[in-house]
Write a protein that holds these residues in place. Structure first.
Motif, PDB file in Angstrom:
ATOM      1  N   UNK A   1       1.155  -1.018  -0.082  1.00  0.00           N
ATOM      2  CA  UNK A   1       0.154   0.380   0.190  1.00  0.00           C
ATOM      3  C   UNK A   1       0.827   1.377   0.175  1.00  0.00           C
ATOM      4  N   UNK A   2       2.388   1.073   0.975  1.00  0.00           N
ATOM      5  CA  UNK A   2       3.029   2.508   0.457  1.00  0.00           C
ATOM      6  C   UNK A   2       3.567   2.946  -0.398  1.00  0.00           C
ATOM      7  N   UNK A   3       4.177   1.518  -1.524  1.00  0.00           N
ATOM      8  CA  UNK A   3       4.346   1.662  -2.501  1.00  0.00           C
ATOM      9  C   UNK A   3       3.221   2.165  -3.754  1.00  0.00           C
ATOM     10  N   UNK A   4       1.402   1.707  -3.369  1.00  0.00           N
ATOM     11  CA  UNK A   4       0.842   2.027  -4.531  1.00  0.00           C
ATOM     12  C   UNK A   4       0.543   3.336  -4.313  1.00  0.00           C
ATOM     13  N   UNK A   5       0.937   3.731  -3.513  1.00  0.00           N
ATOM     14  CA  UNK A   5       0.907   5.135  -2.837  1.00  0.00           C
ATOM     15  C   UNK A   5       0.881   6.371  -3.505  1.00  0.00           C
ATOM     16  N   UNK A   6       2.289   6.026  -4.221  1.00  0.00           N
ATOM     17  CA  UNK A   6       3.105   7.039  -5.100  1.00  0.00           C
ATOM     18  C   UNK A   6       2.892   6.580  -6.404  1.00  0.00           C
ATOM     19  N   UNK A   7       3.092   5.124  -6.847  1.00  0.00           N
ATOM     20  CA  UNK A   7       3.102   4.680  -8.323  1.00  0.00           C
ATOM     21  C   UNK A   7       1.465   4.613  -9.149  1.00  0.00           C
ATOM     22  N   UNK A   8       0.565   4.805  -8.205  1.00  0.00           N
ATOM     23  CA  UNK A   8      -1.180   5.268  -8.446  1.00  0.00           C
ATOM     24  C   UNK A   8      -1.298   6.062  -9.072  1.00  0.00           C
ATOM     25  N   UNK A   9      -0.864   7.401  -8.873  1.00  0.00           N
ATOM     26  CA  UNK A   9      -1.033   9.019  -9.141  1.00  0.00           C
ATOM     27  C   UNK A   9       0.182   9.166 -10.676  1.00  0.00           C
ATOM     28  N   UNK A  10       1.553   8.909 -10.336  1.00  0.00           N
ATOM     29  CA  UNK A  10       2.610   8.542 -10.957  1.00  0.00           C
ATOM     30  C   UNK A  10       1.765   8.293 -12.382  1.00  0.00           C
ATOM     31  N   UNK A  11       1.648   7.071 -12.412  1.00  0.00           N
ATOM     32  CA  UNK A  11       0.514   6.526 -13.913  1.00  0.00           C
ATOM     33  C   UNK A  11      -0.115   7.106 -14.279  1.00  0.00           C
ATOM     34  N   UNK A  12      -0.926   7.678 -14.003  1.00  0.00           N
ATOM     35  CA  UNK A  12      -1.766   8.447 -14.281  1.00  0.00           C
ATOM     36  C   UNK A  12      -0.684   9.472 -14.715  1.00  0.00           C
ATOM     37  N   UNK A  13       0.089  10.097 -14.452  1.00  0.00           N
ATOM     38  CA  UNK A  13       0.054  11.821 -15.091  1.00  0.00           C
ATOM     39  C   UNK A  13       1.208  10.796 -16.015  1.00  0.00           C
ATOM     40  N   UNK A  14       1.987  10.076 -15.863  1.00  0.00           N
ATOM     41  CA  UNK A  14       3.188   9.420 -16.929  1.00  0.00           C
ATOM     42  C   UNK A  14       2.105   8.892 -18.105  1.00  0.00           C
ATOM     43  N   UNK A  15       1.110   8.465 -17.675  1.00  0.00           N
ATOM     44  CA  UNK A  15      -0.309   7.908 -18.530  1.00  0.00           C
ATOM     45  C   UNK A  15      -0.599   9.167 -19.979  1.00  0.00           C
ATOM     46  N   UNK A  16      -1.213  10.288 -19.166  1.00  0.00           N
ATOM     47  CA  UNK A  16      -1.207  11.078 -19.229  1.00  0.00           C
ATOM     48  C   UNK A  16      -0.263  11.634 -21.006  1.00  0.00           C
TER      49      UNK A  16
END
Length: 483
Positions: free
Chosen positions: A226-241
């Motif tokens: 969960x600690x990892x996902x807290x950083x990864x999930x928003x970053x993935x959306x940003x990189x996808x954009x």
């Protein structure tokens, strides 16, 4: 149907698609889980909490299962370049073949070389040497992602040379490797594999908690990911954009297919975003559509009106634009929807964590949340696969965008031979999938061995451990550890 079965190019494309889709299922997990093993072993070295050691040993078993199946399923892909796509290989092999060679020699060999130490070296090498092996395994897995994405990105935005008489002549290898799509493509895939792996680990952990299989052990793994996902999930959306913005610049026809946009939207006007539609390739229109006025302008430019026009599919002749618009359109939306769902699930879970609802002794009461994690476990795979469909089907009719057509790149093979190999590969991959699910479920159901002792001497020093090969260690260190 008869025309399809006699079409060499279509059959070769289908065979490569089947190979790629099945192969992708396994490296996606190994690349992300390798990073998780680095994190969990680092926590073991830092805290000496035996629970983290048991986590490292347990999840490594799933890692090696995926690694082995991934190697077996990946080999046929390499052979297809020479068999089914010989003209393509001859034309661009000086660069494309070199990069794939880098992937094999730099990445795969690095990962394979240190995998044995990571799996069997706990009592045979010092703790930091073992940790270094785990780090190098993770680096090798993700370096493989880098080289593959560099090669595929070059197909999307060729750079670093010129085509002379149908053959690509490399003028600058670094420019070819660092082509315009490379950075965002690698980051997007890196975070995709990491996010998928975290949700797989989280889904397995949630299922074990729900079924009463060592809930305290798996509550810890859920908290770590969960600690990892807290950083990864928003970053993935940003990189996808950012990746979508690049598509709008370098591959406007693909963007039009992603949005099922048939007519050009002029500059200085708002562009509607299509939520759902029924694209009709033959009629060159959407039979029906539900859209949000002006939303696409904000998505692409963060403005109510466009500064630049968005070209529609009709701007290109039918032979120069992507086909199967519906497949590209809905693949893109599935990928985006899953990314948003992951971010929402992460946010809700963090909220429950802050409320103290994820404590090991009471986490099993959060049944609705745990079921959501179990549901999310396979979705990352679906997001990765649909993302690659958008990436590769949307590139058509080009195999090297704007330079070499797919129809010109296929070997002139008898359709019956391709059908035979396609059938054989499909059967083999189904067997691999069944075997992976069977052995993976056994590993999960058996659970971790919590009676497994820590490596001998590991509690004494980070720099060494005393094993049966004590003669290879410094006398002062041996005496210190024995005391």
């Amino acid at each position: 149907m008869q025309d399809f079965l006699s079409n060499t190019v279509a059959l070769s494309r289908l065979q490569f698609a089947v190979t790629a889709i099945f192969h992708m299922l396994w490296p996606v997990l190994t690349t992300g889980m390798g990073i998780y093993l680095v994190i969990i072993e680092g926590l073991w070295l830092k805290t000496r909490n035996l629970d983290y050691y048991h986590h490292a040993r347990f999840w490594a078993r799933l890692y090696v299962l995926n690694f082995g199946i991934g190697v077996a399923t990946g080999l046929p892909m390499a052979f297809q370049f020479g068999l089914n796509w010989a003209p393509f290989s001859e034309s661009v092999g000086d660069f494309f073949g070199t990069v794939l060679g880098f992937e094999g020699t730099m990445a795969f060999m690095l990962e394979a070389s240190f995998l044995g130490i990571m799996l069997f070296g706990w009592d045979r090498v010092p703790p930091l040497i073992h940790y270094l092996a785990t780090i190098l395994v993770a680096i090798g897995a993700n370096l493989s992602t880098f080289w593959i994405l560099s090669a595929n990105s070059w197909l999307q935005t060729p750079a670093g040379g010129i085509f002379v008489d149908g053959k690509f002549v490399v003028q600058d290898y670094f420019a070819a490797i660092a082509n315009p799509f490379m950075v965002n493509s690698f980051l997007h895939m890196f975070f995709a594999t990491l996010e998928t792996s975290m949700f797989v680990i989280g889904g397995i952990s949630a299922w074990c908690i729900l079924t009463g299989r060592q809930p305290q052990f798996f509550a810890r793994s859920l908290q770590v990911i969960l600690v990892v996902v807290m950083a990864v999930a928003p970053l993935q959306i940003f990189i996808g954009h950012l990746s979508a913005e690049q598509v709008s610049v370098h591959q406007p026809a693909k963007l039009a297919a992603m949005e099922a946009l048939w007519e050009t939207v002029p500059a200085k006007t708002p562009a509607a975003w299509s939520v759902v539609a029924l694209p009709n390739d033959k009629a060159e229109k959407n039979d029906w559509e539900l859209s949000i006025p002006g939303a696409l302008s904000y998505i692409l430019e963060l403005k109510p009106q466009l500064d630049k026009p968005i070209q529609g599919l009709k701007d290109w002749a039918p032979v120069d634009r992507p086909r199967m618009v519906g497949l590209i359109y809905y693949s893109f939306r599935i990928m985006v929807a899953i990314g948003l769902f992951f971010a929402a699930l992460m946010a809700v879970t963090v909220l429950q964590w802050l409320r103290g609802k994820l404590k090991p002794e009471i986490i099993s009461q959060q049944k609705w949340l745990l079921r959501a994690w179990v549901f999310a476990a396979p979705l990352g795979y679906l997001a990765v696969e649909t993302g690659w469909i958008v990436r590769c089907v949307g590139r058509q009719p080009w195999i090297v965008y704007g330079e070499m057509r797919t129809a010109e790149s296929a070997s002139n093979l008898p359709p019956g031979e391709i059908l035979f190999s396609l059938t054989g590969l499909s059967v083999m991959y189904i067997v691999f999938l069944i075997a992976t699910l069977y052995f993976g479920s056994r590993i999960i159901r058996n659970g971790p061995d919590l009676t497994l002792p820590a490596p001998r001497g590991s509690e004494a020093s980070l720099w060494g451990t005393v094993t049966k090969h004590e003669t290879n260690r410094r006398p002062a260190e041996i005496a210190e550890v024995k005391e």
